[in-house]
Write a protein that holds these residues in place. Sequence first.
Motif: not given
Length: 308
Positions: A12-13, A16-17, A19-20, A246, A249-250, A254-255, A258
């Motif tokens: 998951k991290p 997140i990375c 997407a960010i 992304s 994984y998420i 959540a995307t 973000l």
Amino acid sequence: MQLSDSLTRSQKPRGICYAIFGTMLWGISGSVAQYLFASAHVSPTWLVGVRLLSAGILLLAWFAIDTHESLWSIFKSGHGWRLVIFGLLGMMPSQATYFMAISYGNAATATVLQFLGPLFIIIYLAAANRQLPRRIDMISIVIALLGTFLLVTQGHVTSLALSLPAVIWGVLAGVSQASYTLLPRPLLKQFDERLVVGWAMIIGSLVFLPRVALAMPAHLTLNNWLGIIFIVVGGTAIAYLLYLKSLAYIDPSATGMLSAFEPLTATVVAVGVLGTHLSMPEVIGGALILLTTVLQAIPQKHLIGGNR
């Protein structure tokens, strides 16, 4: 099952990375466009045409190399007309209005106003379904309108903090973002996103091809060309690649939340590097508009991300 769940949590991290960083690249590309408009006097329509055509070719090449499938499958399926509509009424205006808003204003406010897209989606869906919006939607509308008021007036009813063209193009960018989100839904259910978006970009670029061919900016420096390359490759193709990764994984919700890193990054770069001034009411207004994106992401509505 426990091993699979543990693997998912550990990955998951990474999502997140992805997407960010992807949304940050989108935000930086807006600020780079502001730099090109100010320093090299690049035409927004020329830059949109170059971006759409070049990024579309890159996405289709990525799809072909990765899947070895036919690039023409979407046309042979009988859905080519949907793709043309998406390219001309979704992709093209979403890009053009966003860059026009930057040229008349700045990357920070243009990117924030583009995030009014969920507001117009709420209004459209309520009208199409002939029912009142949900409570959370009504709250989002009120917050978005308040944020827009603060952003464009700095709290002064009798004056505008932004030029009228910047406000108009920014609001149209929000409308276009809504159409960009809604129009390709049937296509995305059947075809790879790279195929859909790549062809839509190329179709959308056709409107600007005469401008691209005949209005090449004069005296572009090396830094100008590097900025253009970044917008096409980093701010479009790579940003879109990271966004797609992304989603592996998420959750899309959540995307969606973000994606607030896009206007945040555009604001930081515009203020810190380009010297754009934002008053406190503008900052608060922008934050309120972004809050509506978070509120809409909570129910896990699936929207395709990104402007660009």
